[in-house]
Design a protein around this motif. Structure first.
Motif, short mmCIF file in Angstrom:
data_model
loop_
_atom_site.label_atom_id
_atom_site.label_comp_id
_atom_site.label_asym_id
_atom_site.label_seq_id
_atom_site.Cartn_x
_atom_site.Cartn_y
_atom_site.Cartn_z
N SER A 59 55.26 37.69 84.05
CA SER A 59 54.66 36.63 84.88
C SER A 59 55.06 35.24 84.34
O SER A 59 55.31 34.32 85.12
CB SER A 59 53.15 36.78 84.94
OG SER A 59 52.62 36.77 83.63
N LEU B 238 60.82 32.24 90.09
CA LEU B 238 61.37 33.44 90.72
C LEU B 238 60.36 33.98 91.72
O LEU B 238 59.17 34.10 91.40
CB LEU B 238 61.66 34.51 89.65
CG LEU B 238 62.68 34.12 88.59
CD1 LEU B 238 62.83 35.25 87.58
CD2 LEU B 238 64.02 33.79 89.21
N LYS B 239 60.83 34.27 92.95
CA LYS B 239 59.90 34.71 93.98
C LYS B 239 59.68 36.21 93.94
O LYS B 239 58.64 36.70 94.34
CB LYS B 239 60.40 34.26 95.35
CG LYS B 239 60.37 32.74 95.42
CD LYS B 239 60.44 32.21 96.83
CE LYS B 239 60.25 30.70 96.83
NZ LYS B 239 61.27 30.00 96.02
N SER B 240 60.68 36.94 93.45
CA SER B 240 60.47 38.39 93.39
C SER B 240 60.94 38.91 92.05
O SER B 240 61.57 38.21 91.27
CB SER B 240 61.24 39.07 94.53
OG SER B 240 62.45 39.60 94.06
N THR B 241 60.57 40.17 91.78
CA THR B 241 60.95 40.75 90.50
C THR B 241 62.28 41.49 90.59
O THR B 241 62.78 42.00 89.59
CB THR B 241 59.87 41.75 90.00
OG1 THR B 241 59.57 42.63 91.07
CG2 THR B 241 58.63 41.02 89.55
N LEU C 228 63.23 42.52 84.78
CA LEU C 228 62.47 41.38 84.27
C LEU C 228 61.70 41.75 83.01
O LEU C 228 61.60 40.95 82.08
CB LEU C 228 61.49 40.87 85.33
CG LEU C 228 61.91 39.62 86.10
CD1 LEU C 228 60.74 39.15 86.94
CD2 LEU C 228 62.36 38.49 85.18
N LYS D 231 58.58 34.61 85.45
CA LYS D 231 58.61 34.36 86.90
C LYS D 231 58.17 32.93 87.23
O LYS D 231 58.84 32.23 87.98
CB LYS D 231 57.68 35.36 87.63
CG LYS D 231 58.41 36.61 88.08
CD LYS D 231 57.50 37.50 88.91
CE LYS D 231 57.39 36.98 90.35
NZ LYS D 231 56.48 37.84 91.16
N SER D 232 57.06 32.52 86.61
CA SER D 232 56.57 31.19 86.98
C SER D 232 57.42 30.08 86.36
O SER D 232 57.67 29.06 86.98
CB SER D 232 55.10 31.04 86.61
OG SER D 232 54.96 30.91 85.22
#
Ligand SMILES: [Zn+2]
Length: 289
Positions: free
Chosen positions: A270, A278-281, A258, A273-274
């Motif tokens: 971050s 995405l729930k995990s990296t 990521l 992800k948001s």
């Protein structure tokens, strides 16, 4: 081109100061209507991420037409919206209309500007520098200006069409198509421009509406909505709007984390992800989002 510049919308409240504009049957002044609607529209535009409004006047004072387009140009406006209220000698006519610059007027302005080399360099940004170095070549100047002006006219027409569609939902329309005008206020053929007649102040019912806060709010919201629609479909290069449109799907390649992807897109882990839920990296090769 990448970038996250604001789209600048110049909002021009018609008349002001010693120039009241048209006066309604109960002595309401056009200049007050135009300023209220313009301020509301500016607030709407400023609330949209990636957009910024510039008002050509903020109070009840006189600003001449040259100064109005100069303010728009100096602020790098992508669009100039001039706000007015119509009037007629009889009380019957009513409804809103939108005017765009007509070709003949544009041609007159082109001819005038080709005479004025100094102004040209301000006009066209990058192209202006080319012109400044080729001041003796009138054909080059003329051709570049023609191109830019026909582009502005076309864009102005697109904006006008969207404005009519949105305004038609909250107000009666006087003319359902954009009207070609040679109005002096539309004298910035280098910036796509429209002139909005929000209604007839000479019509008693519309005079009342135009001075009513809730109706002014509706008009401003309709205008803002149409302007956003236009720029979503036609984002200027280098702006946040254009950048957003360019966001492609990304497919995870072997060895990519990521943080590598974030770096590639000039973003952060971050934020990515948001933005993509995405729930995990931990990523799977071939995963697309
Ligand atoms: Zn006016």
């Amino acid at each position: 081109m990448r970038g996250n510049a604001d789209i600048v919308v110049a909002i021009d409240a018609g008349h002001g100061g010693e120039d009241p504009g048209s006066i309604g049957p109960t002595k309401k002044y056009e200049k007050h209507v135009t300023l209220s609607v313009s301020k509301k529209l500016a607030a709407q535009i400023d609330a949209i991420p990636g957009m910024k409004a510039v008002l050509t006047r903020r109070g009840d004072y006189f600003v001449n037409l040259n100064k109005r387009s100069e303010i728009a140009r100096k602020n790098g406006a992508h669009l100039l919206v001039s706000v007015h209220a119509d009037a007629f000698r009889t009380p019957q006519p009513r409804g809103a209309s939108v005017f765009v610059l007509n070709t003949r007027r544009a041609n007159t302005e082109i001819a005038r500007w080709v005479e004025n080399h100094e102004q040209q360099s301000e006009l066209l940004g990058g192209a202006g520098e080319v012109l400044a170095k080729n001041t003796n070549d009138r054909n080059v100047s003329q051709t570049l200006l023609d191109l830019q002006f026909s582009h502005s006219q076309k864009e102005g027409y697109k904006v006008a069409t969207k404005i009519l569609r949105e305004m038609g939902k909250v107000a009666h329309l006087h003319k359902k198509e954009p009207v070609n005008a040679s109005l002096a206020v539309l004298k910035s053929p280098d910036i796509p421009s429209v002139l909005v007649e929000t209604g007839f102040i000479s019509n008693p019912a519309e005079e009342r509406l135009l001075t009513t806060r809730s109706h002014q709010d509706k008009l401003a919201r309709a205008l803002a909505k149409a302007i956003v629609q236009y720029f979503e479909a036609n984002p200027p290069e280098g702006t946040l709007f254009a950048n957003r449109g360019q966001q492609r799907k990304h497919t995870v390649k072997r060895g990519e984390s990521l943080s590598v992807i974030a770096q590639k897109y000039g973003s952060s882990v971050s934020a990515i992800k948001s933005a993509n839920n995405l729930k995990s990296t931990s990523l799977a090769v071939g995963q697309t989002w």
